[in-house]
Design a protein around this motif. Structure first.
Motif, PDB file in Angstrom:
ATOM      1  N   HIS A  92       0.843  -1.203   0.000  1.00  0.00           N
ATOM      2  CA  HIS A  92       0.000   0.000   0.000  1.00  0.00           C
ATOM      3  C   HIS A  92       0.876   1.250   0.000  1.00  0.00           C
ATOM      4  O   HIS A  92       0.647   2.189  -0.766  1.00  0.00           O
ATOM      5  CB  HIS A  92      -0.894   0.041   1.245  1.00  0.00           C
ATOM      6  N   HIS A 113       1.082   4.138  -2.957  1.00  0.00           N
ATOM      7  CA  HIS A 113       0.672   5.524  -2.703  1.00  0.00           C
ATOM      8  C   HIS A 113       1.841   6.486  -2.875  1.00  0.00           C
ATOM      9  O   HIS A 113       1.617   7.670  -3.164  1.00  0.00           O
ATOM     10  CB  HIS A 113      -0.006   5.646  -1.343  1.00  0.00           C
ATOM     11  N   HIS A 149      -6.976  -1.166  -2.265  1.00  0.00           N
ATOM     12  CA  HIS A 149      -6.530  -0.759  -0.937  1.00  0.00           C
ATOM     13  C   HIS A 149      -7.662  -0.927   0.074  1.00  0.00           C
ATOM     14  O   HIS A 149      -7.450  -1.465   1.171  1.00  0.00           O
ATOM     15  CB  HIS A 149      -6.054   0.696  -0.974  1.00  0.00           C
TER      16      HIS A 149
END
Length: 199
Positions: A85, A89, A165
């Protein structure tokens, strides 16, 4: 007395090494239907993730050797998911930054807050992680329940990123709380609950 619903016995947490936005995917600064407010909401939320996910991983990793084998495996899978994740990001935030969004300012603010939290005891850091993971799971559930309608009109890669996510946040939402329950089992419930307070 607090009613605590047990984690499902058949819980499986599956780390997925997915990549998004490899060919860009955010052609416009206001990538969400040209709406600067809606775009800024998701950009700002994403800015909290790289440092925030690192904090979550560290707070749980601290107790990995203090829990049973099954929870150890779940913690390992939790860390693996959160690491991916964070990586994705970072990519998303770079694209937002390239379009002029002040990513560095928001990431610095996140870092400032987390440095203060890291001054607390490990169990209080874990309690903070429990709370933040709980809020994240609530947001994720509502996002998926709506069919990702909040991102209607966004680039497909962006919708895929946030949907993946959200799904994994729901999948691993019990890990931090189960870890907290395990490491505070020697405490009375009121004492354990007070770990969540800063005073």
């Amino acid at each position: 007395m607090v009613d605590i619903t047990p984690t499902p016995a058949d819980l499986k947490i599956n780390p997925r090494n997915l990549r998004f936005h490899q060919d860009g995917g955010m052609p416009d600064r206001w990538w969400l239907n040209g709406d600067p407010v809606a775009t800024a909401f998701f950009n700002a939320l994403s800015c909290t993730f790289p440092k925030g996910e690192k904090f979550f991983m560290d707070s749980v990793r601290h107790y990995r050797g203090a829990v049973g084998p099954e929870l150890q495996q779940q913690i390992a899978a939790f860390i693996a998911q959160e690491a991916v994740h964070s990586r994705e990001h970072v990519t998303f935030n770079k694209l937002a930054s390239d379009h002029g969004y002040p990513v560095d300012i928001l990431e610095a603010r996140t870092g400032h807050v987390l440095r203060a939290v890291r001054q607390r005891s490990p169990v209080r850091q874990l309690a903070a992680t429990c709370a933040l993971e709980h809020f994240t799971a609530i947001l994720a559930h509502q996002f998926l329940k709506s069919g990702a309608s909040d991102l209607a009109g966004a680039p497909k890669e962006t919708v895929k990123l946030w949907s993946w996510h959200a799904m994994e946040e729901i999948e691993h939402k019990s890990v931090t709380f189960d870890t907290f329950l395990s490491v505070t089992k020697h405490m009375s419930r009121p004492d354990a609950t007070r770990c969540g307070y800063w005073q």
